[in-house]
Write a protein that holds these residues in place. Structure first.
Motif, PDB file in Angstrom:
ATOM      1  N   UNK A 242       0.997  -1.307   0.088  1.00 28.91           N
ATOM      2  CA  UNK A 242       0.600   0.085   0.111  1.00 28.91           C
ATOM      3  C   UNK A 242       0.680   1.110   0.247  1.00 28.91           C
ATOM      4  N   UNK A 243       2.153   0.814   1.080  1.00 35.25           N
ATOM      5  CA  UNK A 243       3.257   2.545   0.458  1.00 35.25           C
ATOM      6  C   UNK A 243       3.495   2.778  -0.450  1.00 35.25           C
ATOM      7  N   UNK A 244       3.789   1.315  -1.241  1.00 35.96           N
ATOM      8  CA  UNK A 244       4.116   1.727  -2.718  1.00 35.96           C
ATOM      9  C   UNK A 244       3.521   2.194  -3.606  1.00 35.96           C
ATOM     10  N   UNK A 245       2.150   1.927  -3.539  1.00 42.49           N
ATOM     11  CA  UNK A 245       1.538   2.281  -4.575  1.00 42.49           C
ATOM     12  C   UNK A 245       0.517   3.381  -4.363  1.00 42.49           C
ATOM     13  N   UNK A 246       0.277   3.819  -3.312  1.00 40.32           N
ATOM     14  CA  UNK A 246      -0.862   4.760  -3.402  1.00 40.32           C
ATOM     15  C   UNK A 246      -0.240   5.902  -2.889  1.00 40.32           C
ATOM     16  N   UNK A 247       0.173   6.262  -1.805  1.00 39.69           N
ATOM     17  CA  UNK A 247       0.542   8.003  -1.931  1.00 39.69           C
ATOM     18  C   UNK A 247       1.334   8.483  -3.108  1.00 39.69           C
ATOM     19  N   UNK A 248       2.004   7.714  -4.134  1.00 34.89           N
ATOM     20  CA  UNK A 248       2.508   8.684  -5.688  1.00 34.89           C
ATOM     21  C   UNK A 248       0.996   8.567  -6.000  1.00 34.89           C
ATOM     22  N   UNK A 249       0.209   7.793  -6.356  1.00 36.24           N
ATOM     23  CA  UNK A 249      -0.953   8.614  -7.008  1.00 36.24           C
ATOM     24  C   UNK A 249      -1.760   9.696  -6.046  1.00 36.24           C
ATOM     25  N   UNK A 250      -2.016   9.021  -4.823  1.00 36.38           N
ATOM     26  CA  UNK A 250      -2.930  10.325  -3.802  1.00 36.38           C
ATOM     27  C   UNK A 250      -2.212  11.499  -3.990  1.00 36.38           C
ATOM     28  N   UNK A 251      -0.726  11.853  -4.116  1.00 37.08           N
ATOM     29  CA  UNK A 251      -0.336  12.893  -4.123  1.00 37.08           C
ATOM     30  C   UNK A 251      -0.373  13.756  -5.608  1.00 37.08           C
ATOM     31  N   UNK A 252      -1.262  12.856  -6.535  1.00 34.16           N
ATOM     32  CA  UNK A 252      -1.528  13.524  -8.109  1.00 34.16           C
ATOM     33  C   UNK A 252      -2.071  14.528  -7.683  1.00 34.16           C
ATOM     34  N   UNK A 253      -3.203  14.384  -6.337  1.00 34.78           N
ATOM     35  CA  UNK A 253      -4.657  15.250  -5.897  1.00 34.78           C
ATOM     36  C   UNK A 253      -3.896  16.216  -5.418  1.00 34.78           C
ATOM     37  N   UNK A 254      -3.311  15.849  -4.556  1.00 37.95           N
ATOM     38  CA  UNK A 254      -2.895  17.249  -3.958  1.00 37.95           C
ATOM     39  C   UNK A 254      -2.176  18.463  -4.512  1.00 37.95           C
ATOM     40  N   UNK A 255      -1.080  18.240  -5.413  1.00 38.05           N
ATOM     41  CA  UNK A 255      -0.019  18.493  -6.380  1.00 38.05           C
ATOM     42  C   UNK A 255      -1.106  19.509  -7.358  1.00 38.05           C
ATOM     43  N   UNK A 256      -2.895  18.876  -7.447  1.00 41.37           N
ATOM     44  CA  UNK A 256      -2.949  19.320  -8.817  1.00 41.37           C
ATOM     45  C   UNK A 256      -4.128  20.481  -8.245  1.00 41.37           C
ATOM     46  N   UNK A 257      -4.684  20.468  -6.258  1.00 40.53           N
ATOM     47  CA  UNK A 257      -5.549  21.376  -5.754  1.00 40.53           C
ATOM     48  C   UNK A 257      -4.595  22.693  -4.964  1.00 40.53           C
ATOM     49  N   UNK A 258      -2.953  22.788  -5.915  1.00 41.79           N
ATOM     50  CA  UNK A 258      -2.320  23.588  -5.158  1.00 41.79           C
ATOM     51  C   UNK A 258      -1.884  24.721  -5.645  1.00 41.79           C
ATOM     52  N   UNK A 259      -1.183  25.662  -5.933  1.00 43.39           N
ATOM     53  CA  UNK A 259       0.234  26.450  -7.213  1.00 43.39           C
ATOM     54  C   UNK A 259       1.132  26.456  -6.247  1.00 43.39           C
TER      55      UNK A 259
END
Length: 579
Positions: free
Chosen positions: A34-51
């Motif tokens: 889970x730590x290998x797969x989920x965080x890199x994908x979840x961080x894409x959401x974080x990056x897309x809603x910040x500037x």
């Protein structure tokens, strides 16, 4: 009575079985995967809603998403990518499926060459395949165009690889081995009794194929097309090497340009990647819907059967010629033109005059290029490391999936996590990892470790499937008998599982190592000075302009990989590994 049955009846034994050590191991493996797969994908959401860039206090806003998707150019690129992926996937499915059927279900002489189709993508990775085709039919210095000009007096290029059709052509060729590997087992496992019944009833070959064979394989065919579509949609080498020079921008190109611009805009790259991820998730949902009723199409049961081969008769020569032509297109011709250019001072068509110009100076120049040697060392180290780590994890996941049926929910979660990377384009994973380790205060970004994490995560599904096939042949009674004899869990794993399934584990290690060596899409977002890898360096050298030195470098690498494959092939045969 088996130990497992005793455990079911005794609460104390059940507690011992469930919590130590299998259950704790299952929970630990789920956490690691889970730590290998989920965080890199979840961080894409974080990056897309910040500037704000990584390392700065985040400012949450929807402006990044609005900026990313407000331009018509990005939607045109997405539509162009969908068209490219659909055309490529369709051609791959038709040609690859026909090739798999030809080798597995007919008496074609190509059956003897089946292993070459599995080795082709290793001997000719995508970046090298594209480079070879550029040298072959490039508009200015492509060998075929040079031959047309020098031998036949052609006024202009006969073929232009820098076109949408050229992109589809090369994209199709690079995915053909994948199609063969995906569809070959389906034709092998299909019981031919239904086809025989249709023929006895008077149906011809084409009618039987249309009314029986293809409907039975429908879930496999639909699923394969969706997987090929996802692979083509997320491929980065064709858009960069062929599309970018031709000003044909695909969606993958836009993500790459957003990441590589100075200064790098990870927020926009994440926003673009988010759309890609949504398309991928939707495609996987369609895939699961299409294959949900696959049990209705099962034709292989406990009843034994003997495959009946279609007699090609007068079509034998044509079928063999087709198979050889595919091999030449996938690896033969690009490899030839790479080797030819490696010994010449500049690109030119074969002729008696050019033989006098043959030289080995390109090899010396390639060896003198510092990053070239460093890239080979890095790729070999990372390939070996990814192979070892992914195989250990894959073996654990496979064993837990087969043995821990009492924890079905956890096993199902583990299986979902472990197979998810099959549907995640390497480019998306690379962008997510880059953002994650720029944000997390860990000294990993810009080192080999981030590449190793990416390689393990992306290739874990292959290790799981290979290990699963080996462990599935070991009946649980072997371990239960050892437990009754007093052997502890560790002893049973080491003395029984590891010894009997060793060939599958070695095969998984080698396969992952070879795939990691040629990985490109994620690597291009994660490499830094000092951590260059082979596949990315090929692009850098190509952009440098000297294709002959690049050809010499590639020729040396292919020779090295061929030697390693022979050595490991002999090792595999000693361990009982068969293709």
């Amino acid at each position: 009575m088996a130990t497992h049955d005793l455990a079911l009846r005794s609460p104390r034994a059940r507690w011992s079985l469930d919590v130590a050590p299998q259950t704790w191991l299952l929970v630990a493996v789920v956490a690691v995967v889970g730590l290998l797969i989920v965080p890199p994908l979840a961080i894409l959401v974080y990056g897309s809603v910040t500037d704000t860039p990584p390392g700065v206090a985040p400012h949450f806003t929807l402006d990044t998403l609005h900026y990313a998707y407000a331009r018509p150019r990005i939607w045109a690129a997405l539509a162009r990518s969908a068209l490219y992926a659909a055309a490529t996937a369709t051609l791959v499915l038709v040609i690859g499926g026909f090739l798999a059927w030809l080798i597995e279900r007919t008496d074609s002489r190509m059956r003897a060459f089946a292993d070459l189709f599995t080795l082709a993508p290793i001997l000719m990775p995508s970046v090298l395949l594209i480079s070879g085709w550029i040298l072959l039919i490039g508009p200015k210095s492509g060998m075929i165009n040079l031959v047309a000009r020098d031998w036949f007096g052609a006024a202009g290029p006969v073929f232009d690889i820098y076109s949408f059709a050229g992109m589809v052509w090369v994209g199709m060729l690079q995915e053909l081995p994948l199609a063969f590997l995906w569809l070959w087992p389906a034709f092998r496992a299909m019981n031919p009794d239904l086809e025989e019944a249709a023929r006895v009833a008077g149906a011809g070959f084409l009618t039987t194929m249309r009314r029986v064979t293809l409907p039975v394989l429908r879930p496999t065919i639909i699923g394969a097309w969706i997987i090929f579509f996802i692979y083509s949609l997320g491929a980065l080498s064709v858009p960069l090497l062929l599309g970018l020079p031709a000003k044909i921008f695909l969606y993958a190109t836009e993500i790459y340009l957003a990441y590589r611009r100075v200064p790098s805009d990870l927020n926009v790259a994440s926003a673009y990647s988010l759309m890609f991820l949504l398309v991928t998730i939707f495609s996987i949902w369609v895939y699961r819907r299409a294959t949900a009723d696959a049990a209705r199409f099962v034709t292989v049961t406990g009843k034994a059967y003997r495959p009946r081969l279609v007699q090609l008769g007068r079509w034998q020569f044509a079928a063999t010629t087709f198979g050889i032509a595919v091999l030449l297109l996938v690896a033969g011709l690009p490899l030839f033109v790479l080797v030819w250019n490696a010994f010449l001072p500049y690109p030119q068509a074969p002729s008696f005059a050019s033989i006098a110009l043959l030289t080995t100076k390109n090899f010396a120049a390639a060896l003198d290029y510092g990053p070239a040697k460093r890239a080979i060392v890095n790729s070999l180290m990372l390939g070996a490391g990814a192979g070892i780590v992914a195989t250990v994890l894959g073996a654990l996941i496979a064993w837990l999936s087969l043995r821990m049926q009492s924890a079905r929910a956890w096993v199902a979660l583990l299986d979902q996590l472990a197979t998810a990377p099959l549907a995640i384009p390497g480019m998306i994973f690379g962008v997510g990892l880059a953002w994650l380790f720029l944000l997390v205060p860990a000294p990993i970004y810009g080192t080999r470790w981030i590449l190793l994490i990416a390689y393990v995560a992306l290739h874990l599904p292959f290790a799981v499937r290979i290990c699963m096939s080996g462990l599935a042949q070991l009946h649980p009674e072997l371990e239960e008998a050892a437990a009754v004899a007093g052997a502890g869990w560790t002893t049973r794993i080491v003395r029984i599982v590891l010894r009997l399934a060793a060939p599958s584990f070695v095969a998984a290690l080698l396969y992952v190592a070879l795939r990691a060596f040629r990985e490109y899409s994620a690597s291009i977002f994660l490499t830094a000075p000092g951590t260059e890898v082979f596949a990315v360096l090929v692009l850098d050298m190509w952009e440098g302009g000297n294709s002959n030195i690049l050809s010499a470098y590639v020729t040396m690498v292919i020779a090295l990989m061929s030697v390693l494959m022979v050595v490991f092939g002999r090792l595999g045969r000693r361990l009982g590994i068969h293709g």
